[in-house]
Design a protein around this motif. Structure first.
Motif, mmCIF file in Angstrom:
data_model
loop_
_atom_site.group_PDB
_atom_site.id
_atom_site.type_symbol
_atom_site.label_atom_id
_atom_site.label_comp_id
_atom_site.label_asym_id
_atom_site.label_seq_id
_atom_site.Cartn_x
_atom_site.Cartn_y
_atom_site.Cartn_z
ATOM 1 N N GLY A 1 0.933 -1.450 0.481
ATOM 2 C CA GLY A 1 0.144 -0.251 0.184
ATOM 3 C C GLY A 1 0.974 1.294 -0.300
ATOM 4 N N CYS B 1 -4.227 -1.266 -3.186
ATOM 5 C CA CYS B 1 -4.164 -0.208 -3.286
ATOM 6 C C CYS B 1 -4.009 0.068 -1.623
ATOM 7 N N CYS B 2 -4.604 0.699 -1.448
ATOM 8 C CA CYS B 2 -4.731 1.108 0.752
ATOM 9 C C CYS B 2 -5.693 0.639 1.808
ATOM 10 N N ASN C 1 -13.376 -0.383 -7.862
ATOM 11 C CA ASN C 1 -13.143 1.163 -8.962
ATOM 12 C C ASN C 1 -10.973 0.183 -9.327
ATOM 13 N N ASP C 2 -10.624 -0.503 -8.668
ATOM 14 C CA ASP C 2 -9.877 -1.262 -9.000
ATOM 15 C C ASP C 2 -8.368 0.346 -9.159
ATOM 16 N N CYS C 3 -8.093 0.583 -7.918
ATOM 17 C CA CYS C 3 -7.628 1.857 -7.620
ATOM 18 C C CYS C 3 -6.358 1.065 -8.423
ATOM 19 N N THR C 4 -5.721 -0.196 -8.569
ATOM 20 C CA THR C 4 -3.922 -0.094 -8.785
ATOM 21 C C THR C 4 -4.686 -0.992 -10.582
ATOM 22 N N SER C 5 -5.515 -0.212 -11.223
ATOM 23 C CA SER C 5 -5.512 -0.607 -12.759
ATOM 24 C C SER C 5 -5.490 -2.014 -12.908
ATOM 25 N N ILE D 1 -6.751 -4.863 -13.735
ATOM 26 C CA ILE D 1 -6.958 -5.293 -15.656
ATOM 27 C C ILE D 1 -6.531 -4.737 -15.978
ATOM 28 N N ALA D 2 -6.417 -3.805 -15.992
ATOM 29 C CA ALA D 2 -5.211 -3.131 -17.709
ATOM 30 C C ALA D 2 -3.891 -3.619 -17.465
ATOM 31 N N ARG D 3 -3.648 -4.191 -15.994
ATOM 32 C CA ARG D 3 -2.072 -4.229 -16.357
ATOM 33 C C ARG D 3 -1.630 -5.663 -14.813
ATOM 34 N N ILE E 1 -9.547 -8.835 -7.228
ATOM 35 C CA ILE E 1 -9.985 -7.860 -6.775
ATOM 36 C C ILE E 1 -11.879 -7.169 -6.117
#
Lengths: 361, 415
Positions: free
Chosen positions: B94, B163-164, B209-213, B215-217, B223
């Motif tokens: 985090g 994420c946090c 909300n996937d604050c670590t992105s 799904i993209a990377r 999640i």
């Protein structure tokens, strides 16, 4: 010369628990809600009624230890020594005492560290290494980002955009970071095929790996030279062969530059994650301040601010009005470059008579 | 050393956004090597090209990753930065730090490197930017003595990030920080010693909300989600409405499944939770009134990556719901991860990410190898073509069913 002492391996990272401020330990997993105090400042409230304030500042990611030590001093002065970083290079100061927030914000701002980037604001720009430290960059990262963020600074400081705005930058197609799913993404691109140093390939590269690295099958072995040939008609300049073989240089100062994609997102909110789509195929490299790039991005931001409904992310706005309409509103030319001719192109073609006429085409 | 003029970079000290050039100049005051770096960068700005070569094989004893070799292509002109390697330091989950940890990193890096950092790199590590080969082992020794370890690089498990989570977010559906710390420590060998076909990235987000992105990377996206109902505090709903929230246009109209209704007279919000797809929109707009459900866990998605080679992929669902249980040390998740790694390791070509392998081999093979059950949540829609595989076990199962039917039928007749 080398120290004969060898460190203990496989100890893993420091335990995060020891880094947390007391108010977080006390309310861990039991937060009730949060609210915005002002742009850049969040308040989280726990089930116990405890409050946690977060003050977010944007950073250029490239930080000197002098600055990091200063952040540590600030954390000691206001936050009992606690701070964190975000996945978008922000620094967040965490404090339980709300009465200290204004003084903290003032001290950060006075030292030139912008407080903002929360809610419906421009988020800090995530980016890659660029010319400072990468071998494959088609443009600079820190320089382009600095120029763009200087220009859009006010959007970071305020939070009255239609929705959040995430802009991202990658200096080549390797796209370190999630730039391919951003509201606005700008990406360093090459436009000429690699040059082949036959001797270098013969002596330093694994030819089967080089052949396999090409997404379009443009590379064939050249047994005579113990090297490879590249089919100019098939090469799409991705640079992946250069990544596996340094003797296939794709660098071209005259023709390298930047492409812009828009309308992507990563969250599952409303609509699922989306890739960004190409809108500007090429902008030349113009160091030190990349004026054409900065102007193009400002235009892209402003048309969204002007036309989007409240709550609409960039891609959601375009989906509502249609891509054909977007090109009209943005006053951008639509060219052969915009129509996909890579691996998964066909599903992107319009297979219905439903479309809008625009005065362009 | 004579001070060189750098008119192009000077332009980037102007403007309101914090300047990386200013940061570099701060370092240059005590580290002459950064002056060389600035001069080389000025030259890149003049010539519009990089002056760095591919990484070489450098590292620390016992590890195959964590250090990225970097060499200047003009070593005679810039001898101070002829070698300028990067060290990746595994961040605490985090990205939480205390001032002591920050100062420790700074002290080690002042002693052994340029004093320049990235806080943080895209994968999540704290990046120490620029040192020479003789310093690598000593730097690692000092980091390790101070409780830090290196992150991943090359064809290995890359440093997981989270994420946090429950530390500062009411949306967190599981303990992202603990899971990240646990996975990182459980797979230290996979992280430090490249032995796989290519990189494998894990990102952990506590809610959709996937604050670590991820799904993209991330190859594996973990999640947070929930199976039951959004918790509604009707008094707080009424308060939002009384304070002027246009609930129809700001919340109801944006609901992707239109599963929310609002009773204007009672000022009550009703959610048809069976048709909710947990997109987070309503909760994000009304965090005081709406909370994620109570039966929490995570969705697992696999295969995300950037463009090179075949195309960019977004991770796709491989397990709609999994409980993430601290008490059993996340056993179910780890079993799935290890099966994925085993199949990928056995079948992938060099530099083939797991998503590309599934694209080449098919989800059918992947699901069989990992014992994951095919469910409609895995696809946007079923296939539209009539090309599909049949396997001997399909026919065996058919025969078995037929025989069982016969037996049943036969016994009926005999009665």
């Amino acid at each position: 010369m080398t120290n004969p002492y060898y460190a203990k391996t496989d100890i893993g990272p420091p335990n995060f628990w020891n880094m947390l401020p007391q108010v977080i330990k006390d309310n861990y997993g039991n937060w009730l809600y949060h609210e915005k105090v002002k742009p850049g400042v969040l308040k989280h409230v726990g089930e116990t009624g405890d409050e946690l304030f977060t003050v977010r500042v944007g950073s250029p990611r490239l930080l000197s230890i002098e600055t990091l030590r200063w952040f540590a001093d600030i954390a000691d002065k206001y936050c009992d020594g606690h701070l964190r970083f975000t996945s978008r290079h922000n620094v967040e100061f965490l404090l339980a005492d709300g009465t200290k927030v204004d003084a903290l914000v003032d001290e950060l701002e006075a030292a030139g560290w912008p407080v903002g980037g929360t809610g419906k604001s421009l988020k800090n720009l995530i980016h890659t290494q660029g010319w400072i430290h990468c071998h494959s960059a088609a443009t600079d990262a820190s320089g382009t980002v600095k120029a763009v963020m200087d220009d859009l600074y006010d959007y970071f400081k305020k939070d009255d955009l239609p929705a959040k705005l995430k802009i991202s930058m990658a200096c080549c197609l390797n796209m370190c970071g999630a730039v391919h799913c951003s509201d606005i993404a700008f990406v360093g691109v090459h436009r000429k095929i690699p040059t082949i140093d036959d001797n270098g390939v013969a002596n330093g590269c694994e030819i089967p790996n080089v052949v396999a690295s090409c997404p379009t099958g443009a590379i064939r072995p050249n047994p005579k030279a113990k090297s490879v040939t590249i089919n100019e008609e098939k090469c799409m300049y991705c640079g992946n062969c250069y990544s596996v073989c340094p003797s296939l240089s794709i660098m071209d100062p005259e023709n390298d530059g930047i492409a812009i994609f828009v309308g992507g997102k990563v969250s599952n909110t409303r609509k699922g994650p989306e890739f960004s789509k190409l809108v500007i195929p090429f902008i030349p490299n113009e160091p030190p301040r990349w004026d054409s790039l900065v102007a193009a991005i400002r235009n892209l931001v402003e048309i969204w601010v002007k036309n989007a409904k409240k709550g609409e992310r960039y891609g959601e706005w375009i989906e509502r009005i249609g891509w054909e309409k977007f090109f009209e509103v943005a006053n951008l030319p639509f060219t052969d470059k915009h129509i996909d001719d890579f691996t998964f192109s066909v599903p992107t073609f319009r297979t219905t008579t439903q479309f809008k006429f625009t005065d362009k085409k | 050393m004579t001070e060189k003029k750098r008119p192009l970079l000077d332009e980037l000290k102007k403007g309101k956004w914090p300047s990386f050039v200013t940061e570099m100049e701060k370092s240059a005051e005590t580290k002459p090597v950064v002056n060389s770096l600035l001069n080389l960068l000025e030259r890149s700005f003049e010539e519009k090209r990089v002056h760095w070569k591919h990484g070489g094989i450098v590292g620390v004893r016992g590890y195959g990753g964590g250090v990225i070799g970097r060499y200047c292509d003009l070593p005679e002109e810039y001898p101070e930065i002829a070698e300028f390697h990067t060290i990746r330091v595994n961040q605490p989950s985090g990205w939480f730090y205390d001032s002591k940890a920050i100062r420790t990193l700074c002290d080690v890096w002042e002693k052994h490197g340029s004093g320049l950092t990235n806080m943080h790199g895209a994968t999540g590590d704290a990046i120490l930017l620029g040192t020479t080969t003789p310093h690598l082992q000593d730097c690692f020794n000092d980091l390790s003595d101070a409780g830090f370890d290196l992150g991943g690089s090359g064809s290995n498990l890359r440093t997981p990030s989270a994420c946090c989570g429950p530390a500062r977010c009411e949306y967190a559906c599981f303990d992202t920080l603990d899971l990240c710390h646990n996975i990182t420590n459980s797979y230290q060998d996979e992280l430090h010693r490249p032995m796989w076909p290519y990189k494998f990235k894990i990102k952990i987000s506590g809610c959709p909300n996937d604050c670590t992105s991820s799904i993209a990377r991330a190859d594996l996206s973990i999640i947070g989600t929930w199976r039951d109902s959004i918790r509604v505090n009707q008094e707080a709903v009424a308060e939002y409405v009384d304070n002027g929230l246009p609930i129809k246009s700001a919340v109801l109209d944006y609901c992707p499944t239109k599963c929310i209704s609002f009773d204007k007279e009672k000022k009550e919000m009703n959610i048809d939770n069976e048709n909710c797809t947990r997109c987070m929109h309503c909760i994000s707009v009304m965090p005081k009134a709406l909370r994620v459900g109570k039966e929490k866990g995570a969705t697992l998605l696999l295969g995300g990556k950037a463009t090179i080679v075949q195309s960019a992929f977004l991770s796709w669902v491989i397990k709609p719901f999994i409980k993430l249980d601290k008490e059993d040390n996340y056993a179910e998740l780890k079993e799935i991860m290890e099966k994925i790694w085993e199949w990928w390791d056995e079948n992938a070509k060099v530099r083939e990410r797991v998503g590309e392998l599934i694209y080449r081999k098919g989800m059918g093979e992947f699901l069989k190898a990992t014992d994951l059950e095919p469910v409609p949540q895995m696809v946007h829609h079923p296939r539209t073509n009539p090309y599909f595989f049949w396997y001997p076990e399909d026919f065996a199962a058919e025969k078995e069913a037929k025989d069982a039917n016969k037996e049943v039928a036969g016994s009926e007749v005999s009665e």
